[in-house]
Design a protein around this motif. Structure first.
Motif, PDB file in Angstrom:
ATOM      1  N   GLU A 174     -40.739  27.301  22.406  1.00 44.43           N
ATOM      2  CA  GLU A 174     -41.337  26.143  22.227  1.00 44.43           C
ATOM      3  C   GLU A 174     -40.675  24.932  22.996  1.00 44.43           C
ATOM      4  OE1 GLU A 174     -41.144  26.416  17.860  1.00 44.43           O
ATOM      5  OE2 GLU A 174     -43.397  27.395  17.782  1.00 44.43           O
ATOM      6  N   GLY A 175     -41.363  24.058  23.573  1.00 41.82           N
ATOM      7  CA  GLY A 175     -40.996  23.132  24.297  1.00 41.82           C
ATOM      8  C   GLY A 175     -41.600  22.668  25.352  1.00 41.82           C
ATOM      9  N   GLU A 176     -41.128  21.934  26.396  1.00 44.50           N
ATOM     10  CA  GLU A 176     -41.859  21.445  27.475  1.00 44.50           C
ATOM     11  C   GLU A 176     -41.229  21.788  28.801  1.00 44.50           C
ATOM     12  OE1 GLU A 176     -42.973  17.493  26.990  1.00 44.50           O
ATOM     13  OE2 GLU A 176     -44.194  17.779  25.184  1.00 44.50           O
ATOM     14  N   THR A 177     -41.968  21.564  30.021  1.00 43.48           N
ATOM     15  CA  THR A 177     -41.008  21.520  31.294  1.00 43.48           C
ATOM     16  C   THR A 177     -40.959  20.244  31.668  1.00 43.48           C
ATOM     17  OG1 THR A 177     -42.031  23.886  31.897  1.00 43.48           O
ATOM     18  CG2 THR A 177     -41.109  22.336  33.533  1.00 43.48           C
ATOM     19  N   TYR A 178     -39.770  19.610  32.159  1.00 45.54           N
ATOM     20  CA  TYR A 178     -39.924  18.063  32.755  1.00 45.54           C
ATOM     21  C   TYR A 178     -40.536  18.075  34.045  1.00 45.54           C
ATOM     22  CZ  TYR A 178     -36.210  17.277  29.203  1.00 45.54           C
ATOM     23  OH  TYR A 178     -35.363  17.191  28.113  1.00 45.54           O
ATOM     24  N   ARG A 203     -36.439  23.744  25.653  1.00 44.71           N
ATOM     25  CA  ARG A 203     -37.352  24.639  24.678  1.00 44.71           C
ATOM     26  C   ARG A 203     -36.242  25.468  23.812  1.00 44.71           C
ATOM     27  NH1 ARG A 203     -42.301  25.531  27.165  1.00 44.71           N
ATOM     28  NH2 ARG A 203     -42.399  24.972  29.232  1.00 44.71           N
ATOM     29  N   VAL A 204     -36.851  25.654  22.632  1.00 47.67           N
ATOM     30  CA  VAL A 204     -36.159  26.554  21.599  1.00 47.67           C
ATOM     31  C   VAL A 204     -37.084  27.471  20.937  1.00 47.67           C
ATOM     32  CG1 VAL A 204     -34.657  26.586  19.444  1.00 47.67           C
ATOM     33  CG2 VAL A 204     -34.526  24.706  21.144  1.00 47.67           C
ATOM     34  N   HIS A 208     -32.455  29.287  24.224  1.00 48.75           N
ATOM     35  CA  HIS A 208     -32.688  27.717  24.240  1.00 48.75           C
ATOM     36  C   HIS A 208     -32.384  27.312  25.632  1.00 48.75           C
ATOM     37  CE1 HIS A 208     -28.297  28.002  23.894  1.00 48.75           C
ATOM     38  NE2 HIS A 208     -28.520  28.666  22.893  1.00 48.75           N
ATOM     39  N   ILE A 209     -32.984  26.357  26.117  1.00 43.65           N
ATOM     40  CA  ILE A 209     -32.841  25.843  27.374  1.00 43.65           C
ATOM     41  C   ILE A 209     -32.881  24.305  27.445  1.00 43.65           C
ATOM     42  CG2 ILE A 209     -35.226  26.303  28.381  1.00 43.65           C
ATOM     43  CD1 ILE A 209     -33.871  27.263  30.991  1.00 43.65           C
ATOM     44  N   HIS A 210     -32.045  23.783  28.206  1.00 43.03           N
ATOM     45  CA  HIS A 210     -32.005  22.349  28.118  1.00 43.03           C
ATOM     46  C   HIS A 210     -31.979  21.631  29.406  1.00 43.03           C
ATOM     47  CE1 HIS A 210     -29.297  23.475  24.553  1.00 43.03           C
ATOM     48  NE2 HIS A 210     -29.357  24.704  25.189  1.00 43.03           N
ATOM     49  N   LYS A 267     -30.339  20.624  17.674  1.00 41.35           N
ATOM     50  CA  LYS A 267     -29.489  19.057  18.110  1.00 41.35           C
ATOM     51  C   LYS A 267     -29.264  18.979  19.511  1.00 41.35           C
ATOM     52  CE  LYS A 267     -27.726  19.185  13.298  1.00 41.35           C
ATOM     53  NZ  LYS A 267     -26.269  19.576  12.510  1.00 41.35           N
ATOM     54  N   ILE A 268     -28.741  20.034  20.014  1.00 42.52           N
ATOM     55  CA  ILE A 268     -28.388  19.915  21.450  1.00 42.52           C
ATOM     56  C   ILE A 268     -29.400  19.615  22.492  1.00 42.52           C
ATOM     57  CG2 ILE A 268     -27.320  21.060  23.239  1.00 42.52           C
ATOM     58  CD1 ILE A 268     -25.342  20.198  21.576  1.00 42.52           C
ATOM     59  N   VAL A 269     -30.751  20.112  22.177  1.00 43.19           N
ATOM     60  CA  VAL A 269     -31.719  20.076  23.139  1.00 43.19           C
ATOM     61  C   VAL A 269     -32.307  18.685  22.738  1.00 43.19           C
ATOM     62  CG1 VAL A 269     -34.168  20.470  23.164  1.00 43.19           C
ATOM     63  CG2 VAL A 269     -32.548  22.378  23.175  1.00 43.19           C
ATOM     64  N   THR A 270     -32.127  17.906  21.618  1.00 44.70           N
ATOM     65  CA  THR A 270     -32.597  16.559  21.230  1.00 44.70           C
ATOM     66  C   THR A 270     -31.749  15.619  21.716  1.00 44.70           C
ATOM     67  OG1 THR A 270     -33.564  17.297  18.961  1.00 44.70           O
ATOM     68  CG2 THR A 270     -33.050  15.053  19.371  1.00 44.70           C
ATOM     69  N   SER A 271     -30.510  15.914  21.839  1.00 43.62           N
ATOM     70  CA  SER A 271     -29.652  14.944  22.384  1.00 43.62           C
ATOM     71  C   SER A 271     -29.654  14.928  24.045  1.00 43.62           C
ATOM     72  CB  SER A 271     -28.125  15.084  22.078  1.00 43.62           C
ATOM     73  OG  SER A 271     -27.793  16.336  22.522  1.00 43.62           O
ATOM     74  N   THR A 272     -29.769  15.889  24.616  1.00 46.74           N
ATOM     75  CA  THR A 272     -29.743  16.049  26.133  1.00 46.74           C
ATOM     76  C   THR A 272     -31.177  15.542  26.610  1.00 46.74           C
ATOM     77  OG1 THR A 272     -30.548  18.657  26.041  1.00 46.74           O
ATOM     78  CG2 THR A 272     -28.215  18.207  26.124  1.00 46.74           C
ATOM     79  N   ASP A 273     -32.216  15.761  25.581  1.00 46.24           N
ATOM     80  CA  ASP A 273     -33.478  15.210  26.000  1.00 46.24           C
ATOM     81  C   ASP A 273     -33.525  13.768  26.055  1.00 46.24           C
ATOM     82  OD1 ASP A 273     -36.549  15.539  26.700  1.00 46.24           O
ATOM     83  OD2 ASP A 273     -36.594  14.644  24.682  1.00 46.24           O
ATOM     84  N   ALA A 274     -32.799  13.288  25.012  1.00 48.15           N
ATOM     85  CA  ALA A 274     -32.709  11.883  25.085  1.00 48.15           C
ATOM     86  C   ALA A 274     -31.977  11.217  26.138  1.00 48.15           C
ATOM     87  CB  ALA A 274     -32.262  11.371  23.768  1.00 48.15           C
ATOM     88  N   GLY A 275     -30.858  12.063  26.563  1.00 42.70           N
ATOM     89  CA  GLY A 275     -30.033  11.526  27.896  1.00 42.70           C
ATOM     90  C   GLY A 275     -31.008  11.755  29.207  1.00 42.70           C
TER      91      GLY A 275
END
Length: 524
Positions: free
Chosen positions: A180-184, A283-284, A301-303, A355-363
């Motif tokens: 689950e997630g998205e491609t930038y 994605r996670v 997971h991928i970031h 948590k990591i995916v959320t923070s790296t996505d915000a950055g």
């Protein structure tokens, strides 16, 4: 009957190699396969954070990694070619860890170091071997493998299978875990270049913000070898960027992005060693485990590349899982206790990955979003606020803790004793304290349970540790311990991955330790 192979590992990137090394160290019979015909010859992951280096001490790998790495002394912030700030990195975590710096190590060199250690132990990656599928029997698995060199397939029986096989993981597909997630939308470019430019090939990091995009220079040695990362600017002025096909993406060459690089920075590039483009994802997987199958690293997971967290998070997955698999395979435990221990892998690591995916996505969003506010944030607020913030010790500490994975905690885990209060709690990483030439991490070279006491301990605790074969280390009390949140005379129970399982105080220390293990079925 226990299969000859206890753990089958698919994928020989850093996470698979670390898992293999940590399992072998604990006496587990492993087999590791990879579809590639050779180790990676180039890489995207470059940064190795402090928590990983700390854990590498368990297998005497830390010094080997430091020998091939480069300590990044500072990073510079530029906006439209104007230098806005220089942020020193060398002492950000000086009070937190024996490795208070950001280390750059090209992933291919990192992998070669790990694989050489594995080879020295007599274990070799089986190359050009593909996982076709596996059957989970409940008490073991049977995998079907294809040797691509000769087209011959075989079966492999194992107690467990672990997918370290990347974003397109065959193990993840086999257990039906949604990713689950998205491609930038932006298309990244990445290049290894050489330059002797005195201003930018200066051994320091350089982040250039220009035209609502960014370019990043990261050195990995002092000889002008640089990693260059950025976003290709599409030929459109609208706010939507179409996701191109893989074929279209790979048609882009370095010469296509050279104009935007030259516009963003005055860098004299002497040589381009390799260049590639790629799509980044966040994605996670919906689950990290299905009975005897597990997902680790990019399979789980991928970031976004912001902060260099992906590979580091995967390595921590591997170390977390390794001791739990070894415990289940080597310890006399009932089925329910085994299940609970293995379940803790997903609950602990998936929570952290989210948590990591959320923070790296915000950055990443901060660096790439269009609009007036993101533009003001990048071009005006960040260049002003970051240099101001890092003048304060508390801000430096928080930035380092977050970026170096020291912040990782398993509070609330079923393996963390309930009821602890205070600065240091069950589930936390043990605080590092340096006393003269020694530190309290010097004991953390074994993969096993141990107890730390800062002050004095009683005879009952000593008798318990001897009976249970748990190592105990007693440190003479010093007020410096109190400053980090440690309590005098308390017994700190450390898991094999050196996170605090419990904190026991007062006259009931021995019974508290006994209850901890018996309640979780962890026979000693």
């Amino acid at each position: 009957m226990i299969p000859e192979t206890e753990v089958l590992i698919t994928g020989a990137g850093p996470t698979g190699l670390v898992l293999a090394l940590w399992l072998h160290k604990q006496g587990i019979k492993i087999r590791i396969i990879d579809q590639a015909d050779s180790p990676a010859k180039n890489s995207r992951a470059l940064v190795v954070h402090a928590r990983i280096i700390e854990m590498y001490r368990q297998l005497d790998l830390a010094d080997d990694l430091l020998a091939i790495g480069y300590k990044l002394p500072a990073t510079n912030l530029w906006v439209h070619k104007q230098h806005k700030a220089r942020i020193p990195l060398g002492d950000f975590g000086a009070e937190l860890t024996p490795y208070p710096f950001m280390l750059t190590v090209p992933q291919d060199e990192h992998e070669r170091m790990l694989e050489k250690r594995l080879n020295d132990l007599g274990i070799f990656v089986e190359r050009r071997v593909k996982l076709l599928g596996f059957v989970d029997h409940g008490s073991s698995i049977t995998a079907t493998l294809l040797e691509e060199a000769d087209g011959i397939s075989e079966t492999c029986d194992a107690s467990f299978i672990v997918g370290c096989d990347g974003a397109h993981s065959a193990v993840r597909h086999a257990i039906g875990a949604k990713y689950e997630g998205e491609t930038y939308k932006p298309l990244f470019y990445i290049a290894d270049i050489e330059s002797q430019d005195e201003a930018l090939a200066n051994g320091e990091g350089n982040l250039m913000i220009s035209n609502d995009t960014f370019n990043l220079i990261v050195p990995y040695n002092k000889e002008g070898h640089l990693r260059l990362v950025g976003i290709t600017i599409p030929d459109t002025n609208d706010d939507t960027q179409r996701l191109g096909s893989a074929e279209e993406d790979h048609k882009i060459t370095f010469d296509d992005v050279r104009p935007q690089i030259e516009e963003a920075m005055d860098l004299e590039i002497e040589k381009v060693n390799w260049f590639s483009t790629y799509r980044s994802h966040h994605r996670v997987a919906e689950k990290f485990r299905e009975n005897r199958a597990f997902l680790v690293g990019d399979a789980a997971h991928i970031h976004s590349p912001v902060g260099g967290q992906g590979m580091n998070t995967g390595i921590m997955d591997a170390i977390n899982l390794a001791w739990k698999l070894a415990t289940v395979l080597k310890t006399d435990m009932d089925d329910e206790a085994k299940h609970q221990l293995l379940e803790s892998y997903e609950s602990e690591r998936r929570t952290f990955a989210l948590k990591i995916v959320t923070s790296t996505d915000a950055g990443f969003t901060t660096l790439t979003s269009k609009g007036i506010f993101p533009h003001i944030l990048r071009n005006w607020l960040i260049p002003y606020l970051v240099p101001l913030a890092v003048k304060f010790e508390h801000a430096r500490t928080q930035i380092f803790r977050g970026g170096s994975q020291l912040i990782c905690s398993y509070r609330g885990s079923t393996l963390s004793q309930e009821g602890a209060t205070g600065i240091v709690q069950s589930g936390d990483r043990l605080p590092w304290i340096k006393m003269g030439q020694e530190d309290n991490f010097s004991t953390l070279r074994d993969i096993g349970w141990q107890i730390h006491v800062y002050g004095e301990t009683g005879p009952l605790v000593e008798e318990w540790t001897q009976r249970m074969n748990v190592k105990m280390f007693v440190f003479q009390w010093d007020e410096q311990y109190a400053k980090t949140g440690l309590t005098k005379n308390a017994a700190y129970l450390l898991r094999p991955d050196h996170y605090l399982a419990g904190i026991f105080e007062g006259p009931s220390v021995e019974s508290g330790l006994e209850d901890y293990f018996s309640n979780r079925g962890l026979g000693r």
